[in-house]
Design a protein around this motif. Structure first.
Motif, PDB file in Angstrom:
ATOM      1  N   SER A   1       0.834  -1.199   0.000  1.00 11.28           N
ATOM      2  CA  SER A   1       0.000   0.000   0.000  1.00 11.28           C
ATOM      3  C   SER A   1       0.878   1.263   0.000  1.00 11.28           C
ATOM      4  O   SER A   1       0.618   2.220  -0.751  1.00 11.28           O
ATOM      5  N   HIS A   2       1.911   1.239   0.820  1.00  8.37           N
ATOM      6  CA  HIS A   2       2.814   2.396   0.890  1.00  8.37           C
ATOM      7  C   HIS A   2       3.593   2.555  -0.412  1.00  8.37           C
ATOM      8  O   HIS A   2       3.840   3.684  -0.865  1.00  8.37           O
ATOM      9  N   TYR A   3       3.963   1.440  -1.016  1.00  8.52           N
ATOM     10  CA  TYR A   3       4.714   1.466  -2.280  1.00  8.52           C
ATOM     11  C   TYR A   3       3.928   2.208  -3.363  1.00  8.52           C
ATOM     12  O   TYR A   3       4.478   3.048  -4.083  1.00  8.52           O
ATOM     13  N   LYS A   4       2.636   1.912  -3.486  1.00  6.40           N
ATOM     14  CA  LYS A   4       1.806   2.568  -4.509  1.00  6.40           C
ATOM     15  C   LYS A   4       1.752   4.080  -4.279  1.00  6.40           C
ATOM     16  O   LYS A   4       1.815   4.869  -5.214  1.00  6.40           O
ATOM     17  N   ARG A   5       1.670   4.447  -3.006  1.00  7.37           N
ATOM     18  CA  ARG A   5       1.594   5.866  -2.641  1.00  7.37           C
ATOM     19  C   ARG A   5       2.904   6.593  -2.984  1.00  7.37           C
ATOM     20  O   ARG A   5       2.891   7.663  -3.602  1.00  7.37           O
ATOM     21  N   VAL A   6       4.028   5.984  -2.594  1.00  4.53           N
ATOM     22  CA  VAL A   6       5.330   6.611  -2.833  1.00  4.53           C
ATOM     23  C   VAL A   6       5.646   6.655  -4.321  1.00  4.53           C
ATOM     24  O   VAL A   6       6.169   7.653  -4.831  1.00  4.53           O
ATOM     25  N   LYS A   7       5.328   5.577  -5.018  1.00  6.76           N
ATOM     26  CA  LYS A   7       5.626   5.509  -6.450  1.00  6.76           C
ATOM     27  C   LYS A   7       4.896   6.609  -7.215  1.00  6.76           C
ATOM     28  O   LYS A   7       5.480   7.260  -8.104  1.00  6.76           O
ATOM     29  N   LYS A   8       3.639   6.853  -6.882  1.00  6.08           N
ATOM     30  CA  LYS A   8       2.859   7.895  -7.556  1.00  6.08           C
ATOM     31  C   LYS A   8       3.490   9.266  -7.327  1.00  6.08           C
ATOM     32  O   LYS A   8       3.689  10.053  -8.265  1.00  6.08           O
ATOM     33  N   LEU A   9       3.818   9.545  -6.064  1.00  8.63           N
ATOM     34  CA  LEU A   9       4.396  10.844  -5.736  1.00  8.63           C
ATOM     35  C   LEU A   9       5.762  11.019  -6.387  1.00  8.63           C
ATOM     36  O   LEU A   9       6.081  12.083  -6.937  1.00  8.63           O
ATOM     37  N   ASN A  10       6.572   9.983  -6.349  1.00 10.41           N
ATOM     38  CA  ASN A  10       7.908  10.027  -6.942  1.00 10.41           C
ATOM     39  C   ASN A  10       7.827  10.322  -8.443  1.00 10.41           C
ATOM     40  O   ASN A  10       8.593  11.136  -8.976  1.00 10.41           O
ATOM     41  N   LYS A  11       6.876   9.689  -9.103  1.00 14.60           N
ATOM     42  CA  LYS A  11       6.699   9.896 -10.545  1.00 14.60           C
ATOM     43  C   LYS A  11       6.312  11.344 -10.843  1.00 14.60           C
ATOM     44  O   LYS A  11       6.814  11.953 -11.795  1.00 14.60           O
ATOM     45  N   GLN A  12       5.426  11.910 -10.021  1.00 14.18           N
ATOM     46  CA  GLN A  12       4.993  13.292 -10.225  1.00 14.18           C
ATOM     47  C   GLN A  12       6.166  14.262 -10.055  1.00 14.18           C
ATOM     48  O   GLN A  12       6.343  15.190 -10.855  1.00 14.18           O
ATOM     49  N   ILE A  13       6.966  14.045  -9.021  1.00 14.24           N
ATOM     50  CA  ILE A  13       8.080  14.956  -8.743  1.00 14.24           C
ATOM     51  C   ILE A  13       9.128  14.879  -9.847  1.00 14.24           C
ATOM     52  O   ILE A  13       9.621  15.907 -10.332  1.00 14.24           O
ATOM     53  N   LEU A  14       9.477  13.659 -10.258  1.00 15.46           N
ATOM     54  CA  LEU A  14      10.471  13.512 -11.319  1.00 15.46           C
ATOM     55  C   LEU A  14       9.983  14.121 -12.623  1.00 15.46           C
ATOM     56  O   LEU A  14      10.749  14.754 -13.361  1.00 15.46           O
TER      57      LEU A  14
END
Length: 498
Positions: A260-273
């Motif tokens: 669950s945390h992975y999906k959350r972090v991955k989405k945010l990381n993609k937006q920032i990059l």
């Protein structure tokens, strides 16, 4: 023809000799195997003494394979493991030695020391007491006794630490765990409890250090990786957070919290990059929108709000279209972090765009206090000071009523409107005509400077190409110091508005 009875009689006659030969051959094989084990033991000892640990380990592996009941082979291999820092591998070998030879005090003492380092206090004390019962050497007896005393003291500290922890006295508990871990360096439970104390105390760096050690001490420590990921996330480090949660999923792909945390972090990381790529491509408006999406994705982590605002401040400043908004957003960053050098530099540039030179100077001076020898700050400060001085003289942007970011079309449009308004032919009174003539010259000079890329660049850097006191500016071999749109001598006020 030879009868069956005759053959049987001959076999019975020679059978004792055949059995003797078979028995002799078997004894030879047995002796050969024992010789091979002895050879590996001897070679292993020599290599160990020479510090060639990997080669020594290979020979002791061979010795154990050759004789699974050779307690010395296990003991020597454990010694090599310890020398290599592989205590986890040494412990089973020491236990095997004790199983094969319960009175081997050196092995039991070493195992007790390893168990003590792991925080397995009861098991360690049991080994130390048994060493004392088996007639150890004086040195072994002394060490065993000292370790027993140390273990008893640690038992007391553990009880106090857990009481403080349960009472939410996290500072007191952390201090007690410090003393415990000084001896029990591989005690996973104590490290994890100390990490939780640090988290409660807000000392995230120390918590990370303990959790990283814990993740290595326990092979399947998914909880440590999950905690590391959440700490990094709350600190605003989305990339490290993503790395740690991936380690958790490597151990257990079905781990619910980590997935669950992975999906959350991955989405945010993609937006920032993605937003950072837009900034690199100078697509500033799109970058602003993307960072606004970051704040919507994670509105509850202050570090990500700060990051997004800082980058929006940067994008708005470099986009040069909304200096007022850039000033406001940069100000929000500086409210939370008054010494943020990047935000100070960006706001200073936005102030320059907004023609607020004194404010720009203050920001650059503040930035220089926190970042010495920054060439960009010094250049920006020099520019702001020149523009402030220039603004007190003649400002061609103000004369035409356009912003410093105005395009050539806007400048020409403003010029035409003002030139028509202030053309001297529109005035009959001699005084008014004289004033209009002066105004008209200023308007024409402003248009001349701001529509010429070279002269505009010089003006933007604090030099007035039309000022006789400034360095002479050449354009096409002509000087512009005595610029006069009417020419010399008697003239009629006709003007080309192109």
């Amino acid at each position: 023809m030879v009868s069956v009875e005759h053959v049987a009689h001959k076999l019975l006659t020679y059978l004792p000799y055949v059995l003797v030969l078979i028995d002799m051959r078997f004894e030879g094989v047995k002796c050969g195997r024992e010789g091979s084990v002895d050879h590996h033991m001897e070679m292993g000892k020599k290599l160990l003494a020479a510090g060639q640990l990997a080669d020594a380990l290979s020979h002791f592996h061979a010795a154990v394979d050759g004789d699974s009941k050779n307690y010395l082979a296990y003991y020597r291999r454990a010694t090599v493991y310890l020398a290599m820092g592989k205590s986890k591998s040494a412990l089973p070998d020491l236990s095997r030695v004790i199983e094969l030879k319960p009175d081997f005090t050196s092995a039991r003492l070493q195992r007790g020391n390893l168990l003590l380092k792991q925080g397995m206090l009861d098991e360690a004390e049991d080994d130390f007491r048994k060493v004392l019962k088996v007639h150890p050497t004086d040195n072994e007896a002394t060490e065993a006794q000292n370790q027993l005393i140390k273990s008893d003291e640690i038992q007391r500290l553990v009880a106090e630490a857990r009481h403080s922890y349960n009472s939410k006295d996290y500072a007191g508990a952390a201090a007690l765990f410090d003393a415990i871990i000084e001896t029990c360096v591989w005690d996973v439970t104590s490290r994890e409890m100390r990490a939780e104390c640090f988290i409660q105390m807000g000392e995230m760096g120390k918590a990370i250090s303990d959790l990283k050690v814990s993740s290595k001490l326990r092979n399947d420590n998914t909880q440590a990786f999950y905690q590391l990921s959440t700490i990094y996330y709350n600190m605003g480090d989305h990339e490290m957070s993503l790395n740690e949660v991936r380690e958790c999923l490597k151990l257990d792909p079905d781990h619910k919290q980590c997935f669950s945390h992975y999906k959350r972090v991955k989405k945010l990381n993609k937006q920032i990059l993605s937003a950072e790529e837009l900034i690199q491509e100078q697509r500033y408006e799109e970058a602003v929108s993307k960072f606004e999406a970051v704040m919507k994705t994670e509105p509850n982590v202050p570090h990500f709000i700060m990051l997004a605002n800082e980058r929006i401040c940067h994008a708005l400043t470099h986009g040069q279209q909304q200096p007022d908004r850039a000033i406001k957003v940069c100000g929000q960053v500086l409210q939370s972090d008054p010494h943020n050098v990047d935000a100070l530099k960006n706001r200073a540039e936005a102030y320059i765009q907004n023609e607020q030179y004194e404010e720009a100077i203050r920001d650059y001076q503040s930035a220089s206090e926190h970042s010495e020898n920054d060439r960009q700050i010094q250049e920006g400060l020099d520019k702001a000071q020149r523009l402030l001085k220039q603004s007190k003289k003649r400002d061609y942007y103000k004369i035409l009523g356009v912003k410093r970011t105005a395009q050539k079309k806007e400048i020409i449009k403003a010029y035409r409107k003002l030139a028509q308004q202030w053309h001297p032919d529109n005035f009959q009174d001699p005084e008014e005509k004289k004033a209009a003539e002066k105004k008209f010259i200023d308007i024409a000079q402003a248009k001349e400077v701001l529509t010429d890329p070279e002269m505009r660049t010089k003006f933007d850097h604090g030099e007035d190409p039309m000022d006789p006191e400034s360095q002479q500016v050449h354009r096409g071999g002509h000087q512009f110091h005595n610029f006069n749109p009417f020419g010399s001598g008697n003239f009629h006020f006709k003007f080309n508005f192109n």
